[in-house]
Structure formats: C-alpha cells, structure tokens
Design a protein around this motif. Structure first.
Motif, PDB file in Angstrom:
ATOM      1  N   GLU A 154      -9.154  -1.137   1.256  1.00 49.07           N
ATOM      2  CA  GLU A 154      -7.789  -0.597   1.261  1.00 49.07           C
ATOM      3  C   GLU A 154      -7.887   0.714   2.173  1.00 49.07           C
ATOM      4  O   GLU A 154      -6.765   0.800   3.091  1.00 49.07           O
ATOM      5  CB  GLU A 154      -7.619  -0.185  -0.096  1.00 49.07           C
ATOM      6  CG  GLU A 154      -7.042  -1.213  -0.876  1.00 49.07           C
ATOM      7  CD  GLU A 154      -6.285  -0.813  -2.205  1.00 49.07           C
ATOM      8  OE1 GLU A 154      -6.488   0.392  -2.646  1.00 49.07           O
ATOM      9  OE2 GLU A 154      -5.403  -1.616  -2.905  1.00 49.07           O
ATOM     10  N   ILE A 182      -5.296   6.730  -2.532  1.00 49.11           N
ATOM     11  CA  ILE A 182      -6.287   5.709  -1.932  1.00 49.11           C
ATOM     12  C   ILE A 182      -7.462   6.424  -1.434  1.00 49.11           C
ATOM     13  O   ILE A 182      -7.568   7.203  -0.867  1.00 49.11           O
ATOM     14  CB  ILE A 182      -5.571   4.944  -0.845  1.00 49.11           C
ATOM     15  CG1 ILE A 182      -4.226   4.578  -1.310  1.00 49.11           C
ATOM     16  CG2 ILE A 182      -6.542   4.034  -0.139  1.00 49.11           C
ATOM     17  CD1 ILE A 182      -4.123   3.498  -2.178  1.00 49.11           C
ATOM     18  N   LEU A 209       0.717  -1.269   0.040  1.00 44.69           N
ATOM     19  CA  LEU A 209      -0.027  -0.044  -0.044  1.00 44.69           C
ATOM     20  C   LEU A 209       0.839   1.273  -0.063  1.00 44.69           C
ATOM     21  O   LEU A 209       0.686   2.020  -0.774  1.00 44.69           O
ATOM     22  CB  LEU A 209      -0.933   0.086   1.306  1.00 44.69           C
ATOM     23  CG  LEU A 209      -2.102   0.889   1.406  1.00 44.69           C
ATOM     24  CD1 LEU A 209      -3.035   0.642  -0.046  1.00 44.69           C
ATOM     25  CD2 LEU A 209      -2.817   0.622   2.520  1.00 44.69           C
TER      26      LEU A 209
END
Length: 202
Positions: free
Chosen positions: A42, A35, A25
């Motif tokens: 996520e 994001i 990530l």
C-alpha cells in the motif's frame, strides 16, 4: 457521435481518471487512516501514485503528508488548521505519552538503532517517562498515573505511535509515525501545549 470510454469508471456517470484502488486509498486517508510500514504494498502504491492521491485529497481541502524515509503518510487540512494538536480527542496526557515515546526513540537512535524493528522498549520505561512529563499526575498518586497511562497507551496504539503486535506483555515498539512527527518539529508545539494546559482537551 462516438462515446468516449472511461477505463477508470466504476459506476454510471463516473468521470474520474484515477484508478479505483488509488481512489480507495485516498478515501482511507480522508477518514484519518495512516498508511505506513505495516503494509509495504500500500505504501509503495501511494508513493507511485502520489500525484493522483493528492488530486483526490485536494478536492476536499486536504493535503498529503508523506515521509518516504520513515515510510508513513497521512492526510491533513490545508486551511491553516492542520496542527497535530487539533486532532479529535487529543488531551494533555496523550501529549505526555508522545513526549515519552519521542524521548525513547531518540535514545534508541543515539545508541545506533536506526531501523524501526529495533525501536523496542517496555511499557514500564514509557510509564516512567510519561510520569516525569506530567508532574501533576505523580502528585495525584500511583492509581491516577496508572489510569492515565493506560488510557494514553490505548490511544497511542490506535494512532499508531505504538505497535505491540507480536511483543511480550511488557514490550512494545515505537513506530515511524513518531519519527515523522519529530522530524516535522512538533516537539516544540507539544511542549507549548503541556505548559499551556495540562488537563483540558486541546
């Protein structure tokens, strides 16, 4: 001497103490990925592991900007050159488009629409605001306006200011990314850029 087992190692010699999914990530953030609300799992993982993600980013002189209310996050430089206007490829026409999107979002909120799913508008409406934000384009003629708007719209979709997934041909949705940038006070910076340079890359 007993070897210490690293449960987070994913290759020989890996000494990281951060889970691989969180490191992945962080890598995406380092590459400029936003994001946001499009993937709630996520974003929730990012919030839950914010300290670990920051640790990964800080090693490369990057900081994490995370807006929990608008559900959007991205990485930015921490050396004083983190201006939104420094991003690669941003031009005056893109600034005009952002101002049009921001104006539309503020109007939607004033009408009582607080949820991102309600921030629906039309490309036609955005184009009108875009033209007003860049008077020079209007004087250049309708063809110049359409060409500039189409290019700015494509960039805005790539940068996730606009989401037209599942919308009809003339409709689109303003994203929480725009809301987060408004909350950070970028409107003044954008207007300054417009006044300073209308055509050249910023």
């Amino acid at each position: 001497m007993n070897d210490v087992v690293n449960d987070f190692a994913c290759f020989e010699g890996d000494t990281s103490d951060i889970p691989i999914d969180i490191r992945r990530l962080a890598v995406r953030l380092k590459k400029g990925t936003t994001i946001d609300y499009r993937n709630n799992d996520e974003f929730d993982a990012l919030v839950d592991h914010e300290a670990e993600v920051r640790k990964c980013l800080n090693a490369d002189f990057l900081d994490l900007y995370i807006d929990v209310e608008n559900r959007v996050a991205w990485a930015e430089e921490i050396d004083g050159e983190n201006s939104f206007l420094k991003r690669s490829g941003l031009q005056a026409n893109n600034v005009s488009f952002f101002l049009a999107a921001a104006s539309t979002l503020l109007e939607r909120r004033q009408d009582g629409h607080e949820l991102p799913s309600e921030w629906i508008t039309t490309k036609t409406s955005l184009k009108e605001k875009f033209t007003k934000a860049n008077a020079k384009l209007e004087s250049d003629g309708r063809g110049s306006v359409s060409t500039a708007f189409d290019a700015a719209y494509r960039a805005a979709r790539q940068w996730r200011w606009i989401d037209d997934t599942g919308c009809s041909e003339d409709r689109c949705r303003i994203t929480p990314h725009v809301a987060a940038l408004i909350d950070r006070g970028f409107i003044a910076e954008l207007l300054s850029a417009m006044n300073g340079n209308e055509e050249e890359e910023i």
